[in-house]
Motif scaffolding. Structure first.
Motif, PDB file in Angstrom:
ATOM      1  N   PHE A 228       0.429   2.080   8.721  1.00 19.25           N
ATOM      2  CA  PHE A 228      -0.542   2.835   7.932  1.00 19.25           C
ATOM      3  C   PHE A 228      -1.968   2.554   8.393  1.00 19.25           C
ATOM      4  O   PHE A 228      -2.769   3.475   8.579  1.00 19.25           O
ATOM      5  CB  PHE A 228      -0.411   2.494   6.448  1.00 19.25           C
ATOM      6  CG  PHE A 228      -1.538   3.053   5.650  1.00 19.25           C
ATOM      7  CD1 PHE A 228      -1.616   4.416   5.432  1.00 19.25           C
ATOM      8  CD2 PHE A 228      -2.548   2.255   5.171  1.00 19.25           C
ATOM      9  CE1 PHE A 228      -2.670   4.959   4.738  1.00 19.25           C
ATOM     10  CE2 PHE A 228      -3.611   2.786   4.473  1.00 19.25           C
ATOM     11  CZ  PHE A 228      -3.668   4.145   4.251  1.00 19.25           C
ATOM     12  N   VAL A 229      -2.262   1.282   8.552  1.00 19.34           N
ATOM     13  CA  VAL A 229      -3.615   0.922   8.965  1.00 19.34           C
ATOM     14  C   VAL A 229      -3.949   1.655  10.251  1.00 19.34           C
ATOM     15  O   VAL A 229      -5.032   2.241  10.407  1.00 19.34           O
ATOM     16  CB  VAL A 229      -3.711  -0.601   9.163  1.00 19.34           C
ATOM     17  CG1 VAL A 229      -5.092  -0.963   9.638  1.00 19.34           C
ATOM     18  CG2 VAL A 229      -3.363  -1.319   7.887  1.00 19.34           C
TER      19      VAL A 229
ATOM     20  N   GLY B  83       0.570  -0.772   3.353  1.00 21.18           N
ATOM     21  CA  GLY B  83       1.105  -2.114   3.174  1.00 21.18           C
ATOM     22  C   GLY B  83       1.844  -2.575   4.403  1.00 21.18           C
ATOM     23  O   GLY B  83       2.108  -3.751   4.571  1.00 21.18           O
TER      24      GLY B  83
ATOM     25  N   VAL C  22      -7.848  -6.222  13.261  1.00 17.55           N
ATOM     26  CA  VAL C  22      -8.740  -5.155  13.697  1.00 17.55           C
ATOM     27  C   VAL C  22      -9.974  -5.758  14.365  1.00 17.55           C
ATOM     28  O   VAL C  22     -10.444  -5.276  15.399  1.00 17.55           O
ATOM     29  CB  VAL C  22      -9.156  -4.257  12.518  1.00 17.55           C
ATOM     30  CG1 VAL C  22     -10.122  -3.185  12.976  1.00 17.55           C
ATOM     31  CG2 VAL C  22      -7.940  -3.602  11.905  1.00 17.55           C
ATOM     32  N   LYS C  23     -10.443  -6.852  13.765  1.00 17.90           N
ATOM     33  CA  LYS C  23     -11.655  -7.475  14.303  1.00 17.90           C
ATOM     34  C   LYS C  23     -11.469  -7.877  15.761  1.00 17.90           C
ATOM     35  O   LYS C  23     -12.366  -7.739  16.589  1.00 17.90           O
ATOM     36  CB  LYS C  23     -11.999  -8.713  13.472  1.00 17.90           C
ATOM     37  CG  LYS C  23     -12.955  -8.419  12.331  1.00 17.90           C
ATOM     38  CD  LYS C  23     -14.358  -8.135  12.844  1.00 17.90           C
ATOM     39  CE  LYS C  23     -15.271  -7.717  11.699  1.00 17.90           C
ATOM     40  NZ  LYS C  23     -16.413  -6.950  12.124  1.00 17.90           N
TER      41      LYS C  23
ATOM     42  N   PHE D 284      -3.032   3.243  -1.622  1.00 13.39           N
ATOM     43  CA  PHE D 284      -1.915   2.296  -1.543  1.00 13.39           C
ATOM     44  C   PHE D 284      -0.966   2.481  -2.714  1.00 13.39           C
ATOM     45  O   PHE D 284       0.237   2.627  -2.547  1.00 13.39           O
ATOM     46  CB  PHE D 284      -2.454   0.858  -1.553  1.00 13.39           C
ATOM     47  CG  PHE D 284      -2.735   0.320  -0.198  1.00 13.39           C
ATOM     48  CD1 PHE D 284      -3.417   1.076   0.721  1.00 13.39           C
ATOM     49  CD2 PHE D 284      -2.310  -0.951   0.156  1.00 13.39           C
ATOM     50  CE1 PHE D 284      -3.683   0.566   1.977  1.00 13.39           C
ATOM     51  CE2 PHE D 284      -2.557  -1.456   1.404  1.00 13.39           C
ATOM     52  CZ  PHE D 284      -3.251  -0.700   2.318  1.00 13.39           C
TER      53      PHE D 284
ATOM     54  N   TYR E 295      -9.996  -9.214  -1.364  1.00 12.04           N
ATOM     55  CA  TYR E 295     -10.253  -9.763  -0.030  1.00 12.04           C
ATOM     56  C   TYR E 295     -10.716  -8.647   0.895  1.00 12.04           C
ATOM     57  O   TYR E 295     -10.543  -7.464   0.597  1.00 12.04           O
ATOM     58  CB  TYR E 295      -9.024 -10.456   0.556  1.00 12.04           C
ATOM     59  CG  TYR E 295      -7.821  -9.579   0.745  1.00 12.04           C
ATOM     60  CD1 TYR E 295      -7.546  -9.015   1.997  1.00 12.04           C
ATOM     61  CD2 TYR E 295      -6.932  -9.308  -0.296  1.00 12.04           C
ATOM     62  CE1 TYR E 295      -6.433  -8.219   2.184  1.00 12.04           C
ATOM     63  CE2 TYR E 295      -5.820  -8.519  -0.109  1.00 12.04           C
ATOM     64  CZ  TYR E 295      -5.567  -7.983   1.134  1.00 12.04           C
ATOM     65  OH  TYR E 295      -4.485  -7.193   1.329  1.00 12.04           O
TER      66      TYR E 295
ATOM     67  N   GLY F 187      -0.137  -5.113   7.886  1.00  9.77           N
ATOM     68  CA  GLY F 187      -0.414  -4.021   6.969  1.00  9.77           C
ATOM     69  C   GLY F 187      -1.222  -4.470   5.780  1.00  9.77           C
ATOM     70  O   GLY F 187      -1.997  -3.707   5.210  1.00  9.77           O
ATOM     71  N   LEU F 188      -1.015  -5.728   5.388  1.00 11.89           N
ATOM     72  CA  LEU F 188      -1.669  -6.186   4.177  1.00 11.89           C
ATOM     73  C   LEU F 188      -2.993  -6.857   4.468  1.00 11.89           C
ATOM     74  O   LEU F 188      -3.885  -6.851   3.637  1.00 11.89           O
ATOM     75  CB  LEU F 188      -0.745  -7.162   3.437  1.00 11.89           C
ATOM     76  CG  LEU F 188       0.470  -6.494   2.820  1.00 11.89           C
ATOM     77  CD1 LEU F 188       1.398  -7.520   2.214  1.00 11.89           C
ATOM     78  CD2 LEU F 188       0.046  -5.497   1.745  1.00 11.89           C
ATOM     79  N   TYR F 189      -3.105  -7.471   5.617  1.00  7.65           N
ATOM     80  CA  TYR F 189      -4.361  -8.141   5.914  1.00  7.65           C
ATOM     81  C   TYR F 189      -4.797  -7.802   7.334  1.00  7.65           C
ATOM     82  O   TYR F 189      -4.814  -8.641   8.233  1.00  7.65           O
ATOM     83  CB  TYR F 189      -4.198  -9.648   5.737  1.00  7.65           C
ATOM     84  CG  TYR F 189      -5.514 -10.383   5.830  1.00  7.65           C
ATOM     85  CD1 TYR F 189      -6.662  -9.882   5.212  1.00  7.65           C
ATOM     86  CD2 TYR F 189      -5.623 -11.577   6.535  1.00  7.65           C
ATOM     87  CE1 TYR F 189      -7.860 -10.543   5.306  1.00  7.65           C
ATOM     88  CE2 TYR F 189      -6.820 -12.261   6.620  1.00  7.65           C
ATOM     89  CZ  TYR F 189      -7.947 -11.729   6.011  1.00  7.65           C
ATOM     90  OH  TYR F 189      -9.135 -12.380   6.101  1.00  7.65           O
ATOM     91  N   PRO F 190      -5.164  -6.551   7.533  1.00  7.17           N
ATOM     92  CA  PRO F 190      -5.482  -6.126   8.903  1.00  7.17           C
ATOM     93  C   PRO F 190      -6.815  -6.650   9.412  1.00  7.17           C
ATOM     94  O   PRO F 190      -7.104  -6.528  10.596  1.00  7.17           O
ATOM     95  CB  PRO F 190      -5.496  -4.606   8.801  1.00  7.17           C
ATOM     96  CG  PRO F 190      -5.725  -4.311   7.380  1.00  7.17           C
ATOM     97  CD  PRO F 190      -5.198  -5.440   6.584  1.00  7.17           C
ATOM     98  N   TYR F 191      -7.593  -7.252   8.521  1.00 10.91           N
ATOM     99  CA  TYR F 191      -8.957  -7.599   8.914  1.00 10.91           C
ATOM    100  C   TYR F 191      -9.045  -8.341  10.250  1.00 10.91           C
ATOM    101  O   TYR F 191      -9.702  -7.868  11.184  1.00 10.91           O
ATOM    102  CB  TYR F 191      -9.616  -8.418   7.793  1.00 10.91           C
ATOM    103  CG  TYR F 191     -11.089  -8.605   7.995  1.00 10.91           C
ATOM    104  CD1 TYR F 191     -11.992  -7.619   7.616  1.00 10.91           C
ATOM    105  CD2 TYR F 191     -11.574  -9.751   8.594  1.00 10.91           C
ATOM    106  CE1 TYR F 191     -13.338  -7.779   7.823  1.00 10.91           C
ATOM    107  CE2 TYR F 191     -12.930  -9.915   8.805  1.00 10.91           C
ATOM    108  CZ  TYR F 191     -13.806  -8.916   8.415  1.00 10.91           C
ATOM    109  OH  TYR F 191     -15.133  -9.070   8.624  1.00 10.91           O
TER     110      TYR F 191
ATOM    111  N   PHE G 277     -10.359  -6.194   3.450  1.00 14.93           N
ATOM    112  CA  PHE G 277      -9.121  -5.602   3.950  1.00 14.93           C
ATOM    113  C   PHE G 277      -9.229  -5.275   5.425  1.00 14.93           C
ATOM    114  O   PHE G 277      -8.485  -5.774   6.241  1.00 14.93           O
ATOM    115  CB  PHE G 277      -8.796  -4.355   3.150  1.00 14.93           C
ATOM    116  CG  PHE G 277      -7.493  -3.743   3.544  1.00 14.93           C
ATOM    117  CD1 PHE G 277      -6.307  -4.395   3.277  1.00 14.93           C
ATOM    118  CD2 PHE G 277      -7.452  -2.510   4.179  1.00 14.93           C
ATOM    119  CE1 PHE G 277      -5.099  -3.842   3.644  1.00 14.93           C
ATOM    120  CE2 PHE G 277      -6.248  -1.950   4.536  1.00 14.93           C
ATOM    121  CZ  PHE G 277      -5.073  -2.621   4.274  1.00 14.93           C
ATOM    122  N   MET G 278     -10.164  -4.435   5.752  1.00 19.70           N
ATOM    123  CA  MET G 278     -10.336  -4.178   7.185  1.00 19.70           C
ATOM    124  C   MET G 278     -11.728  -3.644   7.457  1.00 19.70           C
ATOM    125  O   MET G 278     -12.379  -3.098   6.575  1.00 19.70           O
ATOM    126  CB  MET G 278      -9.294  -3.208   7.710  1.00 19.70           C
ATOM    127  CG  MET G 278      -9.411  -1.804   7.198  1.00 19.70           C
ATOM    128  SD  MET G 278      -8.211  -0.792   8.061  1.00 19.70           S
ATOM    129  CE  MET G 278      -8.196   0.649   7.070  1.00 19.70           C
ATOM    130  N   PRO G 279     -12.162  -3.861   8.675  1.00 24.58           N
ATOM    131  CA  PRO G 279     -13.453  -3.303   9.045  1.00 24.58           C
ATOM    132  C   PRO G 279     -13.284  -1.868   9.518  1.00 24.58           C
ATOM    133  O   PRO G 279     -12.343  -1.543  10.246  1.00 24.58           O
ATOM    134  CB  PRO G 279     -13.905  -4.189  10.204  1.00 24.58           C
ATOM    135  CG  PRO G 279     -12.646  -4.704  10.799  1.00 24.58           C
ATOM    136  CD  PRO G 279     -11.581  -4.645   9.759  1.00 24.58           C
TER     137      PRO G 279
END
Lengths: 609, 162, 460, 491, 100
Positions: free
Chosen positions: D392-393, D388, D478-479, A139, A61, D471-475, A63-65
């Protein structure tokens, strides 16, 4: 999907055990853990067969931009990763099984945690192996660090164990810090974190910056693999239960560093300077650890140093450009080193976790034949005796070393010699000679139960036969290697001479080892103290950090900053009480003060220009 | 001639002031004050402020001083002895301050430029009274309220509490 | 004669007269009725303010009304009425009933009211004196209470010095301008400068700015507490409304800014420092008043409508907060054996949660925490100071208000965070006091959230 | 939708009044929890409906308030604000749940917390300087009393220090606000406290510098940046658990929020001008505070210093002048809110059970309170930036972004990653492990310790789950920040 | 230097002497007298200013000052009597009960 299941099955096992372990009981947890591992292993065999013919990737998936770049987590299966996966899951499953027997005595005391941690570890390790991008590797990198922390500190009631786990995590974090910045530097170099994309662009980037990125990444590997100078945690990590040492600190986790460098080898290849550093660190560590191993007497620490040394060899190989040798040695090493640890664990188990000094045991051959045999196989493999797996893999490395430079070759030979010596020293002292354990405990030591022996046997088999896959392994990695007869002969001779000396000294009693060690006391101490690095780290660095932190806290923080802050109140108060003297209630004085200030104002008004 | 009168009056005034400041006994100080009032009244006359000179005499010399005398007579004097005279230390501190102040004031006065209204005042008393009952009628009323309030206050404060 | 402009004062005077006459015939029994009656008098004056046509001048130009000073009068009348309401029970409980108390505050208010409208130094002096003399009386009218007399005498003597300074200043003003009417005068003249200094000093003394503040703590402490409340609120409002008028005539002198800066800096820092070493809460608040005088003087440092509007807003709301806090103290003082020593305030919250909370509200308002209205005043002053580029003064203001937080907090700490040691019999809040407190706190909060209700009325 | 935002801000205020008036304990608790949950769901709804692609503010309400001073009631959110609102609302639910068993003056306690909630939500959504400052200071009094009334031994000292220190900062902030408002007035003749009105200006450099310093001092104290940080450890040490949670999770964010919302867009040149200073202070904060943390034996003080250290990362990212770093900094605000909240809960729980915060008195707790051990560990991992988990992100983005323009600074600041692990695990070891160092007496006592109760667990889980999610799905998280970061960085 | 200016100086002298009197005198009554001295000085100043500028407002002012002085003295003396009643006779140095 099945590719994902490889990753997820240990994770699910971890979650199930973690959440319901206390209700399921320890045995059920153990079973679940084994099932997770086994399932993963089976699937990985299947995917390996697929990946060997055609590498494939699985996108998970977004994860991040990162700016305009979107980091997508995913898995990448090629020969390297899938074979490593199979090995990891295989060894892990065996050790999981083994640990049922090993931990049996502790069942009922929340032992399910142990299996939860193990599952977590396996998940994280697979993440390292399979991730298709650097962040995913990171990770897993940190994940195995955490699992390692938890498992080393498993006997957390002991001060020793919790200190060791803290040390392990800290030193790993130092590595991770470098690794993280390596990732960042890589990102700015390539504009992506996906390893496949990186490989495509690796020629096009600035070499100096690439070297920097590689070095930073290698810093992570140093931390994880217990290389110089971030090595002291590895021997201390032996405070954990033996299956942990076997799995994490021998077969898999510590090898992650090697794996990572191999994984990113296209990057390293393009930066010769960084490869030199890798080789240097690897070589130094190999020698250093081998020397330390010769002088230690702890059952597990010797093997731990051996691990360090072997990892050093692998890094040396990587540094000298022999990725295949390193990876193959990694694989075989996983088998025989795990085997050695399991054997050692078997001995410890036999003494109910009370015996760790080799000189307190002895003559165990009679009581624990299977363990003895396993140990022997492992030791022979480690020493690199033909035709066991260690021989084949080590041979590759030594050949490379001689090929590159005679100096490196000599180094590898010396290490091999020392390796053979110290591992047989341990074996002979443990299993031969007089039974020094008498009087220490009731009853006789006994062979371990089947649940422990079977994994050992399986590993022994692998340790024997794995070497024959060399050609095939090289084939799938796309490297062609042939046996160098001269080198092979030389290293066999070296190994045998190491074994021989150990035999002469410890079985035949040719010389009294204690007297020899006594006479070489300074040298012995230096080796034993790991050239005093441990003391340096513990007392000078850690102690100094704590000490100076406390000093800084007492001075800069309490006295200076907070002191100044707190000083404001008394200052204002004393100013206040100074001025208060004007207000003493005497009317005359009031008017006098008034007149005086009026005069000042008058002068100010009239004379102000 | 003018200067002579000035000299006389001012010497008188200064002497009386010194008396007010430094005479030990409050009654003596009060007497010096009365003498000062007379001197000031003389100055007013000299400055041709006849109405004011008269009022000065009436209000100060009679009304105010009588107040003082009344109060002084109600106070047993043997107890007062302790608080006669003046503070030497305060004098030493205060005198130079006021001396400098005087110098500064004098400097400002001598340097300052006075306005010129240039009103031809023929009959001072008449002019003042006219002003008092036209322009300053309102303040006069206020002044009467002040006096009334002060009277009530003095009574309230001075009377014996039951 | 333009009687229209005098309607509020006339109403007040008639009220005074009425109460005075009633007082002559009424016995002590009717003390309460008289006081409540007199408390209503300013309300009528307040209403009569709406009849006044403004701007206008009258009485040979001695007296002038404008929108601003009418507003000031309105605030003044409200304050007077409230403090009269709050006086009644205190004096009864303290056994110090004077029927005269009913009109003397009104007389003071009359004086202050005239002060705001005066355009001539004679009238200024007289109205100031009228107010002052009534206040001397108020301070010292406390039966059998030595401290009250001492406070009165000190106040009176310092006040007399101020009076003579003011008069001398007027003399110099007259000498330099040729008239006692306040008017534009633009020459460089040492006499005029001198008159500025003298008049300013006298007014600063009344406004209790350092170094002319010496009477303030003593008079505040010695005076009966409701009177302290009155002293700390009504005269301030009147004085600063007057100051704003005075500003027009003096601000062009270069010494003006200098003098005001010196006075206000001294007041802020001196008072805020000395307040830390006070043991009596009453004195502490007196020093707080002095410090606030420092803040207020910043508002007239130079001509800028932002500054003056903020000042007038600030001082009006400060008056309410100050009155409120002194009324709370007077309620507490009704307890047997309660002095205003800091330790007596320990654990007040346990005994009187509402009183303690209100007191804390006022104290926080003094610190300048929103949404209390004083904050808006502070903000306005900041804005004005920035606008006129008097940044050092703005900085000093900032530092001083930080400094002041400490001692207010000390009182709050004692009330809320510490356990009481002494036990006092509980104090009852009378109706009048409750009214005052409610209105004060309500105004302080309401105008903090909707400051424009008052702010927009201040049109310069 | 617009209404919903306003409701979310002011519902707690209504609740506070109700709780203060109805003097029933149960009522207070139920009302607080349900109201705060309601607010959370409102904010969540807003968060989910937030258009992350649109520029500018959303859910704007603008009413004339004080027209003559140019003050309006103007609220609205951007990506940063809505994220922080979400975190704030969640942390408050958590704090209320945690306080379920409060016995000491519960009504006042809950009323103050509800008041605090309104102030906190208000700060993040105000778009008018006056309104902002109102909420900014509005949190001072409730927090003061929370520390002062329910604190520990030196509560008075701590409360006063907190009050005076933060007041110190905010008065300077006020002066700064006044300055720029006046400047706007002098330039356009329009007096306006509106934030968006002032966004359009480009101030002269001197004013920018002055404004930056004045604003910055106010924010720096609140963050707190080194060396104006000493109020924080004391306030944390003395505050009750829920107070510490709010303090660390929400109040500290106000400062960093202020930097992002006000300092950067209003004073872009000055911000660039002060990068070296801010970086220096941030790096010093990261390392120095980490050193201070390891020197502690008081666990709450240790966690407090860790907050300072992490806030250093936020300021570093804020001023790195890079989109990713700024995203990371904002992310860090939310992440740190979750992790530090959970950490303070852990410390508070230990105190509730063992009545000590000192490491010497603790040890070996892991076996006796296993649930806590797990959640404590997770909170800590979230704090030290374990992959996670949300931290961290954030750290990654900050370091990544900072590295672009200031590689050396970023690298040095990265030491914080190591040091934070050291102090956290050191504390964990001393508190939870090492049972063999315990005395017999304690061991006996430990055996009767009660593990987390349901309300404790719930309040932990709320935070931890979001930390995991982020942590696991920062998308998406962040967007949602990107547009904010873009306009803050001017583009 | 005209004679009026000389009178001005005398008036300042009187004013400052009054101030000095307030500073140095011990007795409460003499304190009050000293304030009267100040006011007298002011009056003299006003009258001389009148002469210099050629107006009459100064004298009017002086008249009001007389009234003010009288009322202050009345209240002041009332206070002195009250003080005396409450504590016996006290010198000014002893009215120091109100102090920091």
């Amino acid at each position: 999907m099945e590719a994902l299941a490889i990753l997820l099955s240990p994770l699910i096992a971890f979650l199930l055990i973690g959440l319901f372990g206390s209700r399921m009981g320890d045995m059920a947890s153990a079973v679940l853990c084994i099932l997770g591992g086994a399932f993963s292993f089976l699937l990985s065999l299947w995917t390996t067969s697929k990946a060997l013919s055609e590498p494939f990737a699985v996108k998970l998936y977004d994860f991040m931009p990162i700016g305009n770049y979107t980091l997508t987590l995913g898995l990448y299966f090629d020969a390297l990763s899938s074979i490593t996966t199979s090995v990891v899951t295989f060894v892990a499953t065996l050790i999981f099984v083994y640990s049922v027997g090993y931990m049996k005595e502790l069942f009922g005391q929340w032992t399910f945690k142990f299996y939860a941690y193990l599952s977590l570890f396996l998940f994280a390790m697979l993440l390292i192996v399979l991730s298709d991008n650097l962040l995913g590797i990171f990770f897993g990198w940190e994940g195995v660090g955490l699992a390692s922390y938890l498992l080393i500190g498993y006997f957390h009631t002991q001060k020793k164990a919790s200190n060791a786990s803290l040390e392990a995590f800290t030193l790993n974090r130092v590595g991770d810090w470098l690794f993280l910045f390596g990732i960042i530097a890589t990102f700015y170099l390539f504009g992506t974190l996906s390893i496949t994309e990186i490989f495509g662009k690796v020629q096009a980037v600035d070499k100096a910056l690439l070297g920097l990125a590689c070095l930073l990444l290698f810093g992570g590997a140093v931390g994880k693999s217990g290389q110089l100078p971030l090595h002291t945690w590895l021997p201390n990590a032996m405070a954990g239960p033996t299956p942990v040492s076997a799995l994490l600190h021998a077969a898999t986790m510590v090898a992650a560093g090697v794996y990572m460098v191999a994984r990113l080898y296209p990057m390293f290849e393009n930066s010769p300077q960084s490869l030199k550093v890798v080789a240097l660190i690897g070589g130094l560590t190999a020698l250093f650890a081998a020397l330390a191993a010769t002088s230690h007497t702890d059952i597990k620490k010797i093997i731990a140093f051996s691990t360090m040394s072997q990892l050093g060899l692998m890094f040396l190989a990587l540094g000298l450009g022999d990725k295949m040798g390193a990876m193959f040695h990694l694989t075989t090493h996983a088998f025989f080193k795990a085997l050695l640890f399991l054997s050692a664990g078997s001995v410890i188990h036999a003494f109910h976790h009370h015996l760790y000094e080799i000189y307190e045991a002895g003559g165990l051959k009679r009581y624990m034949p299977a363990t003895y045999a396993s140990f022997l196989v492992g030791a022979l493999a480690l020493a690199g005796v033909f035709p066991l797996s260690g021989f084949w893999s080590k041979d590759l490395i030594i050949a490379t070393a001689y090929h590159v430079s005679f100096l490196w070759g000599v180094l590898t030979s010396v290490v091999s010699f020392l390796t053979a010596y110290y591992i047989f020293r341990e074996g002979f002292v443990l299993f031969h000679g007089e039974e020094r354990f008498r009087g220490r405990q009731e009853g006789e030591p006994h062979e371990s139960p089947g649940v422990m022996v079977v994994p050992m046997v399986l590993l022994a088999v692998m340790a024997v036969v794995a070497g024959f896959f060399e050609g095939w392994y090289g084939g799938v990695l796309g490297v062609k290697k042939e046996l160098h007869l001269d080198i092979a002969l030389l290293s066999t001779f070296v190994a045998l001479s190491g074994i021989g000396i150990a035999y002469l000294v410890y079985v035949r009693g040719f010389v009294d080892p204690h007297r020899v060690y006594e006479s070489l006391k300074p040298l012995h101490t230096t080796f034993r103290e790991q050239f005093f690095t441990e003391r340096l780290y513990h007392n000078v660095l850690a102690g100094g950090y704590l000490f100076y932190s406390k000093i800084l806290y007492m001075t800069a923080e309490r006295q200076l900053i907070d002191g100044l802050v707190n000083l404001t109140y008394p200052t204002v108060r004393s100013t206040g009480s100074l001025f208060r003297t004007l207000q003493r209630g005497k009317l005359n004085f009031y008017v006098l003060s008034l007149s005086f200030s009026f005069l000042l104002l008058l002068a100010l008004t009239l004379l102000w220009r | 001639m003018e200067w002579l009168i000035f000299g006389f009056l001012s010497t008188w005034a200064v002497l009386s002031v010194l008396g007010v400041l430094f005479l030990k006994n409050p009654i003596h100080a009060l007497l010096s004050f009365v003498s000062l009032i007379l001197a000031v009244a003389g100055m007013f006359l000299h400055l041709r402020a006849e109405l004011l000179a008269g009022l000065q005499l009436i209000i100060y010399a009679v009304a105010i001083v009588v107040f003082y005398v009344l109060v002084i007579t109600t106070i047993p004097w043997e107890k007062v002895k302790r608080f006669e005279g003046f503070y030497k230390r305060e004098f030493l501190a205060g005198f130079p301050i006021l001396l400098v102040s005087f110098a500064l004031f004098a400097y400002a006065i001598l340097k300052g430029s006075f306005a010129k209204v240039g009103l031809e005042v023929k009959d001072n008393v008449k002019e003042v009274s006219k002003s008092l009952f036209t322009t300053y009628l309102f303040p006069l009323e206020v002044a009467s309220v002040i006096l009334l309030t002060a009277m009530i206050g003095a009574i309230l404060l001075g009377r014996k509490e039951e | 004669m333009n009687w229209n402009i005098l309607i509020p004062e006339l109403t007040l005077s008639l009220g005074i007269l009425l109460v005075f006459i009633l007082d002559l015939f009424a016995s002590k029994k009717h003390y309460r009725t008289l006081l409540y009656m007199s408390a209503l008098v300013p309300v009528f004056s307040l209403l009569s303010l709406f009849l006044v046509q403004h701007p206008a001048k009258g009485f040979f130009d001695l007296f002038e009304v404008s929108a601003v000073n009418l507003l000031g009068k309105a605030v003044l009348y409200v304050l007077t009425s409230l403090s009269l309401f709050a006086m009644q029970d205190y004096y009864e409980k303290k056994g110090s009933v004077y029927t005269e108390l009913s009109y003397i505050p009104l007389v003071a208010t009359l004086g202050l009211s005239l002060l705001m409208s005066s355009a001539n130094l004679v009238l200024t002096l007289l109205s100031l004196e009228l107010a002052s003399i009534s206040m001397y009386l108020l301070v010292s009218l406390f039966r059998e209470e030595y401290l009250s007399k001492e406070a009165g005498f000190k106040y009176l003597l310092m006040g007399a010095v101020a009076t003579s300074m003011f008069s001398l200043g007027s003399a110099f003003y007259y000498a330099s301008t040729g008239s006692l009417f306040l008017k534009e005068y633009r020459d460089e003249n040492s006499l005029f400068t001198l008159s500025l200094l003298l008049i300013l000093s006298a007014l600063a003394l009344k406004a209790s700015a350092v170094p002319f503040h010496f009477w303030t703590p003593d008079a505040y402490e010695g005076a009966p507490t409701p009177v302290t409340g009155y002293l700390s609120s009504a005269p301030k409002v009147a004085l600063y409304f007057f100051f704003v008028q005075l500003l027009t005539y003096f601000h062009h002198l270069k010494q003006w800014l200098l003098l005001l800066a010196v006075l206000s800096l001294l007041s802020m820092f001196y008072a805020n420092a000395v307040a830390y070493v006070q043991r009596s809460v009453k004195r502490l608040l007196a020093y707080s008043t002095i410090a606030h005088a420092g803040y207020f003087l910043l508002g007239i440092a130079t001509v800028e409508s932002t500054l003056q509007r903020a000042l007038l807003f600030y001082v009006s709301l400060y008056a309410f907060a100050s009155l409120g806090s002194f009324v709370i103290m007077s309620v507490l003082e009704k307890k047997e054996g309660f002095s205003h020593h800091l330790l007596d305030y320990k654990g007040l919250y346990k005994e009187h949660p509402v009183l303690a909370s209100l007191f804390a509200l006022f104290l926080f308002a003094f610190i300048g925490i929103p949404p209390m209205a004083l904050f808006v005043g502070k903000l306005g002053l900041f804005m004005g100071l920035v606008e006129t580029l008097l940044l050092p003064l703005a900085f000093a203001f900032v530092l001083a208000s930080i400094l002041s937080a400490g001692y207010y907090l000390r009182v709050i700490v004692l009330m809320f965070l510490e356990e009481g040691e002494r036990r006092f019999p509980p104090a009852r809040v009378s109706v009048g006091e409750a009214l005052t407190l409610l209105l004060c706190s309500f105004l302080v909060l309401l105008l903090g959230v909707f400051p424009h209700l008052l702010y927009d009325l201040i049109r310069l | 939708m617009e209404l919903l935002l306003n409701l979310a801000i002011f519902l707690p205020l209504v609740g506070a009044v109700a709780v203060a008036l109805v003097r029933k304990e149960k009522f207070a608790k139920v009302v607080s929890i349900s109201l705060s949950s309601l607010v959370f769901f409102m904010v969540l709804y807003l968060f989910l409906n937030f258009n992350w692609q649109a520029q500018g503010f959303q859910y704007i309400t603008r009413l004339e308030w004080i027209p003559s001073l140019g003050i309006s009631y103007h609220v609205g959110v951007d990506g940063m604000a809505i994220s922080l609102l979400l975190m704030t609302a969640l942390v408050f639910v958590s704090a209320f749940l945690w306080s379920w068993k409060v016995e000491d003056r519960p009504n006042l306690y809950f009323a103050l917390f509800l008041l605090l909630e309104t102030a906190c939500l208000g700060v993040f959504s105000a778009l008018d300087f006056f309104l902002f400052y109102l909420f900014w200071e509005g949190m001072l009094i409730p927090m003061y009393f929370i520390i002062g009334l329910w604190g520990h031994d030196r509560k008075v000292y701590a409360a006063n220090k907190f009050f005076v220190y933060t007041f110190f900062g905010s008065v300077f902030l006020l002066l700064g606000l006044a300055s720029i408002v006046v400047y706007g007035y002098m330039m356009t003749g329009k007096l306006s406290f509106d934030y968006t009105f002032h966004l359009g200006f480009s101030y002269p450099l001197m004013l920018q510098i002055a404004g930056f310093l004045l604003f910055g001092l106010g924010f720096a104290v609140k963050i707190p940046m080194w060396p104006v940080h000493t109020w924080l450890p004391d306030a944390h040490v003395e505050a009750p658990t829920a107070g510490s949670v709010i303090l660390a999770a929400v109040l500290l964010k106000m400062g960093t929020f202020g930097f992002v919302r006000y300092s950067l867009p209003l004073f872009p040149e000055a911000s660039k001008h002060f990068i070296p200073l801010i970086f220096f202070l941030s790096v010093v904060a990261i390392i120095y505070a980490a050193m201070m943390a390891i020197a502690q034996t008081h666990i709450k003080r240790l966690i407090a210093y860790s907050s300072i250290s992490h806030m250093g990362v936020v300021t570093l990212g804020t001023f790195a002048m890079d989109l990713n770093a700024l995203n990371g900094a904002i992310y860090m605000m939310v992440a740190h809110g979750l992790s530090s909240g959970a950490l303070f809960m852990s410390a508070g729980f230990i105190y509730d059970r063992v009545h000590s915060y000192h490491m010497e008195d603790l040890g070996g707790l892991a076996r006796y309170v296993p649930k806590l051990a797990v959640l404590f560990m997770l909170s800590g991992l979230a704090g030290i930036g374990f992959p996670g988990l949300a931290g961290f992100v954030a750290e990654f983005l900050v370091f990544l972004g900072t590295y672009k323009n200031f590689p050396l600074w970023a690298f040095v600041a990265g030491v914080g990653v190591v040091l934070s692990a050291v102090y956290f695990l050191y504390m964990y070891k001393r508190v939870m492990f090492e049972e063999e160092t315990l005395s017999e007496y304690r061991l006996e006592k430990w055996k009767h310790l009660k593990d987390l109760e349901t309300h404790h667990t719930l309040s932990f889980l709320l935070l931890i789950v979001l930390a995991f999610l982020m942590g696991l799905y920062p998308y998406p998280f962040v967007k949602i920040l990107e547009q904010t970061s873009k306009y803050v960085l001017g583009g | 230097m005209t004679i009026e200016k000389a009178y001005m100086l005398i008036s300042i002298f009187l004013f400052l002497s009054g101030l000095l009197g307030v500073i140095i005198r011990k007795n409460l009554i003499t304190l009050l007298i000293s304030t009267e001295l100040m006011l007298n000085g002011v009056n003299l100043a006003l009258v001389s200013v009148d002469r210099i500028v050629g107006g009459i407002e100064g004298q009017v002012f002086a008249l009001f000052i007389l009234a003010v002085a009288a009322s202050e003295v009345a209240v002041g003396l009332g206070l002195i009597v009250a003080l005396f009643r409450l504590r016996g006779y006290e010198g000014s140095s002893e009215i120091t009960h109100l102090r920091d």
